[in-house]
Design a protein around this motif. Structure first.
Motif, PDB file in Angstrom:
ATOM      1  N   SER A   1       0.917  -1.151  -0.123  1.00  0.00           N
ATOM      2  CA  SER A   1       0.285   0.254   0.350  1.00  0.00           C
ATOM      3  C   SER A   1       1.006   1.605   0.230  1.00  0.00           C
ATOM      4  N   ASN A   2       0.080   1.855  -0.656  1.00  0.00           N
ATOM      5  CA  ASN A   2       0.802   3.607  -0.783  1.00  0.00           C
ATOM      6  C   ASN A   2       1.451   3.715   1.259  1.00  0.00           C
ATOM      7  N   GLU A   3       1.061   3.596   2.434  1.00  0.00           N
ATOM      8  CA  GLU A   3       0.966   3.753   3.478  1.00  0.00           C
ATOM      9  C   GLU A   3       2.707   2.821   3.918  1.00  0.00           C
ATOM     10  N   ASP A   4       2.629   1.811   3.087  1.00  0.00           N
ATOM     11  CA  ASP A   4       4.416   0.660   3.766  1.00  0.00           C
ATOM     12  C   ASP A   4       5.101   1.772   2.891  1.00  0.00           C
TER      13      ASP A   4
ATOM     14  N   TYR B   1       5.288   4.441   1.979  1.00  0.00           N
ATOM     15  CA  TYR B   1       6.355   5.790   2.533  1.00  0.00           C
ATOM     16  C   TYR B   1       7.334   5.626   3.696  1.00  0.00           C
TER      17      TYR B   1
ATOM     18  N   LYS C   1       4.969  11.759   2.147  1.00  0.00           N
ATOM     19  CA  LYS C   1       4.050  11.762   2.135  1.00  0.00           C
ATOM     20  C   LYS C   1       2.591  12.325   0.661  1.00  0.00           C
TER      21      LYS C   1
END
Length: 134
Positions: free
Chosen positions: A20-23, A25, A44
Motif C-alpha cells: 500500500s502507499n502507507e507501506d 512512505y 506523503k
C-alpha cells in the motif's frame, strides 16, 4: 511461447504483493553499498529527500524533489542515480541530478525494496524500519 506467457504473468506477480502507499512512505538505504551511504526518504506530500555521503562520512548531496506513484511504480524527478561510485575519486558525480527515473516497489523477505540500475536485482534499497522513541 513460454516467453510470452512469462511476460503476461509478470504484472500479476507484482500486483499480488499488496504494497500500500502507507507501506511505501519512509526512509530507504542501499542494501550492499561499500563506497557511499545514501538515504532516500519518500514523504506523503509527493516529495522525496536524498542525502548521500562518501565513504568517509562527508555529506556530498542533500536535496528534495518530486515523485509520482502509480500502483507499485514510482517516478522520481531530478534523480541522482547512485551506483555506489567512489565519490572520493569522483566527487563531481553527485552534480548529475537532472534525470527522471522510474522503478517499482516489491517485497523481498518481508522487506519493501526498490532497485535502481541496469540489471535486475542490483543497486537495491531497503526500507529502514525506524523504532519509535517513548
Amino acid at each position: 511461447m513460454k516467453k510470452s506467457i512469462s511476460l503476461i504473468l509478470l504484472p500479476f506477480l507484482f500486483s499480488c504483493q499488496n504494497i500500500s502507499n502507507e507501506d511505501i512512505y519512509g526512509k530507504y538505504s542501499p542494501i550492499s553499498y561499500k563506497n557511499t551511504y545514501d538515504t532516500l526518504t519518500i514523504k506523503k506530500d509527493g516529495m522525496y529527500n536524498r542525502v548521500i555521503y562518501n565513504i568517509k562520512g562527508k555529506e556530498l548531496l542533500n536535496y528534495n524533489s518530486k515523485y509520482k506513484l502509480d500502483g507499485s511504480s514510482i517516478k522520481f524527478s531530478d534523480f541522482y542515480l547512485n551506483l555506489d561510485k567512489d565519490l572520493i575519486a569522483f566527487p563531481e558525480d553527485v552534480n548529475d541530478i537532472d534525470m527522471t527515473y522510474t522503478t517499482f516497489f516489491e517485497k523481498k523477505d518481508e522487506n519493501i525494496v526498490l532497485c535502481f540500475g541496469y540489471h535486475n536485482g542490483e543497486n537495491c534499497y531497503k526500507k529502514i524500519i525506524e523504532l519509535k522513541k517513548h
